[in-house]
Motif scaffolding. Structure first.
Motif, short mmCIF file in Angstrom:
data_model
loop_
_atom_site.label_atom_id
_atom_site.label_comp_id
_atom_site.label_asym_id
_atom_site.label_seq_id
_atom_site.Cartn_x
_atom_site.Cartn_y
_atom_site.Cartn_z
N UNK A 152 -3.31 3.17 5.73
CA UNK A 152 -1.91 2.57 5.81
C UNK A 152 -1.13 2.67 4.79
N UNK A 153 -1.11 3.67 3.86
CA UNK A 153 -0.76 4.00 2.71
C UNK A 153 -0.20 5.10 2.80
N UNK A 154 1.13 5.69 2.16
CA UNK A 154 1.38 6.93 2.02
C UNK A 154 2.13 6.82 0.69
N UNK B 74 2.36 9.38 -3.46
CA UNK B 74 1.43 9.46 -4.40
C UNK B 74 1.70 8.55 -5.65
N UNK B 75 2.78 8.77 -5.98
CA UNK B 75 3.30 7.90 -6.98
C UNK B 75 3.92 6.57 -6.80
N UNK C 154 4.09 4.47 -3.86
CA UNK C 154 3.05 4.40 -2.55
C UNK C 154 3.58 3.23 -1.87
N UNK D 224 2.58 0.67 1.49
CA UNK D 224 1.55 0.31 2.31
C UNK D 224 2.16 -0.62 3.36
N UNK D 225 2.08 -0.56 4.76
CA UNK D 225 2.52 -1.25 5.58
C UNK D 225 1.28 -2.18 6.45
N UNK E 49 4.36 -3.12 1.31
CA UNK E 49 4.35 -3.21 -0.20
C UNK E 49 4.60 -1.76 -0.75
N UNK F 233 4.62 0.49 -4.13
CA UNK F 233 4.18 0.39 -5.59
C UNK F 233 4.48 1.62 -6.31
N UNK G 207 4.87 -4.39 -7.72
CA UNK G 207 4.88 -4.15 -6.36
C UNK G 207 6.14 -4.83 -5.73
#
Lengths: 358, 358, 358, 358
Positions: free
Chosen positions: D2-4, D6-7, D9, D11-12, D24, D26, D78
């Motif tokens: 549930x994260x996409x 690369x740098x 990032x 997350x839902x 979130x 990051x 984050x």
């Protein structure tokens, strides 16, 4: 990178004096029963305000689960938890707004990010570890379902080391001491440090026991010892980490440190339960060494953000020995690593896949 | 997971007695000049066959670059390197085909993967570390372009510790000894172990110096100490890891272990160059502790793959003290971590992005 | 990022006119029987030189497995494969050393990386896809062990579309045509394009059939359609991607595009085997659309690296229709995605873990 | 997963009828000014309840930032955002508690995770996309700081396509129509579908314009088109995706689809701003095709969780055409991909690193 884990991924967010601290756990299998009181229990173990040996900041952490649970069980979707911050005294920090506290993250964060979040250390505060402990409680429920248990305690304060290891005693001890016999001496050392406006270092023993499958650990760069080293060394104040015999093994001969076997199993556990980066089924033994709290109340030479030399006299509330509460965090991290490894290991051999798909 | 690094990702492959060992480096910036002789030089430092203090297996490692270089410079595409295995004596292992060597990965790999690759330890062999050293050489060229240097040496063998630290001397020493004064005593210890068919543990000091930018390290789970802890603890035979004062900091008071500052900089470096998980610009000091080589030539109690108790008498070629060659691998790992952190750090603040895009 | 996959991670390296092309597969379960002739067979399907419909470059690809196999089975360690480049005619490219070919990666690579690797497109060449096909062959062996099969074919060239779909026929067709009836017309279109020094676009149908478990796909950002979309859109020359009804579904009403069910199963498969990002057990149907080969032999307006306008007259060997060989690559990518999803899915519910650990 | 990213990032977490939806982020650089009203503005564009063309569920989304901001700017830590769910009518779903809605995720989620979260689709609901839009608003602020802008609109409903493209008009249109001339016909189609208890498909155009640097995109498996394909195909209801000429390019000859250049730049943009997976500096043009809402109010054949055939008559509140609100989500995803690529690109060449470290 505020995420760790490969299959069971834990992301945390939040600053010490911001609105909230939280975490998102992704990759949990569906169907695991969650006992919310267990999460509260683990967070309470970690929280301060209990005695003169830990911080006076009252962290009455109320953990709210926001997602990922349905009818008491995990759903396979992200499990998010949030803890709103309370008892924030940012005023305490106004005096040091422009001053770097020695051996703190202040100086490096300022240079990396180009500003100074002076409020209680911001993201660098140990406050964030409550999210780790909450996540660790979930990991423990998964592990315990399969008969694996994690425990911890303080084995050394300053130079005073435990000779007996009693994890049951540690649970009741105000300083999580593993050895009743040296507990008083250890407490005295902390007390002396605190009274002289100073702090003291300490060391923690963390252990996993029970039905640990042989073979937990993945490839050469996510070995079990590698993952544990990463997370333990990343805890605030940790300066050293050992597995099994640890440093002592560097003083030994092979014939003194090899774990031989007979038909009943291993004859010793010098390796601390890990061989070739994989669990060998024995108990996993880790030692984590914390430096003294850098926040001390003696005058110290330092700089301000304009690089002028200044003398700092710190005020505020701080643990005199971070190893105490640190032990609970170490225990949580061990649980999270093992849970991740348990999940990753299900694809190690075709035979396992056949159990599911054939 | 046979890959490490976040931006600069290194993947390795290959078994001790397979066709080849290799690595693929992804994420290197384009335009870096590559001196191939430097790669050969670093791999030669790591290879055995030089003296009675290391293995007699001759690893004349010829490293071939397969991709990622054009007209002597990196292209920004994956840089692959390969080393074909030579001087393979798989026969040496025929006798122990079905027997687990004590404190080796044999036992755990067998249970995890369901078969026994007895040929020289397969993927678990320290042979794989040649790929790390080759990759580390590339990382060093990147770091050195920005004035950062890595060095290493052996500071303890068995119980005998260096009192002076001289990295220049270590380069010339057969056992990479940091202190000329104790070198002979250390050599004697290794020799005694070897003669009695045994092995001996040792400890390594690794250091980064030069123009280390303040702020290397990423978030809470890819801190500089965390990444270093992960990779060092993941090396074969490593059982403990320290930064700066290390374990000693757990014995100190805050007033004894804080690094104070004046207008000229830090007054000490107890923290080993890392504060809050980020580099503080001081030299980075690490201690890595290796257990004795588990391959010893004394009779040992163990089991075979049918779980019967057997006595093992091992033959073959092994380093009596893995810390020696291990030091070169530690140095490579430090370089790889720092290179990754250098690349990740370019996005830490908007100001940096503006230098590129505005 | 030259790696894809979450549990089954494939990394590729190599340039069109460099020493070698290769891949490393990490995350394969141990114990899978590998038939090396199958890898050769798949790579041969992809290679050119067969007819006037594909490139005249002879890619007699000899694939060498370097690691990860022991006694004919996977070991759970990285499986590396290498193909040394042959029949390289870099001279063909000397004339265009400083000229950007229209609609090629030349222009963007030059600006991103700051130099021009003119030799046959370097890393941007479709040559790299041989590594994907080799990896795909391994993935197919895993899938077929569990009764899942992948197949592909060309369903449209220029505007001429198949009305019948016959994957068996496609296997024998020189242009992998799915419909015997339109094959000749499609061939003629390619031939005309080629004779007029031009090229032509085409479209591919890719399908997975057999015992596809319900539920393959992970979370919201690694859904099955998401992973397929990523890899198919990333193939050279692909400009559109469809699942099931694809674009046509945007023209329909819900009552015309919903897949209803009765007690025997689904009554239609408009969704192409994917619901909510997860496989529903039906066959998985994908359409991948390739633009015409950008390398054409007609004069074209373009620029050189000093930004001067120039006219380009290209020479060399190129496929007149990249969709033909592209179909084999699409098939490999589908297999790799499904294999990864099969592995990730083993942790979807506690019940699966209990099958392994209890 | 549930994260996409690369740098950068993202997350839902959260379910349609759970406590909250959140995300979130990051990897944001420190120092970016955040305008909170912009986040609210973007989320309001996405939210329903505005007209008969979208859902009647009132999503008065109040977005709360929990972390990652200090004195109005990002901190490099984050950035978490949370939206508590309101106007939840889980009762609506009680009737279908045990019934799979045709072409919904119900069936596949049930089989994957072993239970049925019937409350409004749980995690599979489009409700989650509010978190994407909030994150997208942050990404837009970063992009706009560097002169890059994202926009979107509906270009087709059912078969009725726009002939003119006017993004300014789309902003004011109730159905985000790009062409004023066909808007009424498109509205009528939606209205007819709704009145006959049915739904209708639609297509969206998404575009990035402005100072797009040449070279955004990373390696062969995180190309710009690959990342866009992944995220767009992963949106609920999307069945096809096109870049530039898209499917039409498969019908063309090379001479008709190549983008030639002169000294002033490109003479066409058939490639949609992407060559070799990297941005070429032209506007980025994407087409995303949505199937009709599967929730229709006509009787449909389906099954219950015991596999019995049943007839379903659905009630509740649903968008008759998901493409409308979907366009805003597509726009957010484009912004998030470009922001990630902008950050990743800072390490593409040594020259960039020198600007920061030398």
């Amino acid at each position: 990178m505020n995420t760790f884990g490969l299959h069971l991924r834990v992301s945390t967010f939040g600053e010490s004096h911001g609105k909230a601290i939280g975490c998102v756990m992704d990759g949990l299998p569906a169907g695991l029963k969650i006992d919310e009181s267990r999460i509260a229990f683990e967070c309470k173990r970690r929280s301060g305000g209990k005695s003169e040996f830990t911080t006076q900041r009252k962290e009455v952490d109320e953990i709210e689960i926001l997602s990922g649970i349905f009818e008491g069980k995990t759903t396979g979707t992200p499990l998010a938890m949030i803890i709103f911050n309370q008892d924030i005294k940012s005023r305490d920090y106004a005096d040091i707004k422009d001053i770097f506290r020695p051996s703190h993250a202040d100086f490096t964060y300022f240079h990396k990010y180009g500003f100074r979040d002076y409020r209680g250390g911001g993201r660098a505060s140990a406050r964030e570890s409550v999210a780790r402990v909450a996540a660790g409680a979930i990991a423990k429920m998964l592990l315990e379902h399969f008969g694996i248990f994690c425990e911890s305690g303080v084995y050394a304060v300053g130079g005073i080391e435990a000779s007996e290891i009693d994890f049951e005693y540690a649970k009741k001890s105000e300083i999580f001491a593993l050895d009743k016999e040296v507990e008083l001496a250890q407490k005295n050392l902390i007390d002396e440090a605190r009274r002289s406006h100073d702090s003291i270092g300490g060391s923690v023993l963390v252990r996993a026991i029970g039905k640990i499958p042989i073979g937990l650990g993945e490839g050469l760069y996510y070995k079990l010892d590698s993952a544990l080293g990463s997370l333990m060394m990343g805890l605030n104040g940790v300066k050293a980490f050992e597995i099994g015999l640890g440093i002592k093994s560097a003083h030994k001969r092979g014939s003194q440190s090899n774990d031989c076997m007979d038909e009943n199993g291993f004859l010793s556990n010098y390796s601390g339960g890990i061989l070739g980066g994989l669990s060998n089924g024995e108990s996993i033994d880790l030692r984590v060494h914390f430096k003294p709290t850098p926040s001390i109340f003696l005058p110290q030479k330092t700089r301000d953000i304009t690089n002028r030399a200044v003398e700092l006299k710190l005020k505020g509330r701080h643990d005199p020995c971070i190893a105490i509460r640190g032990s609970i965090v170490c225990e949580a991290m061990l649980a999270l690593v093992l849970a991740d490894m348990l999940l990753l290991n299900t694809n190690s051999k075709l035979e396992y896949l056949e159990k599911i798909y054939k």
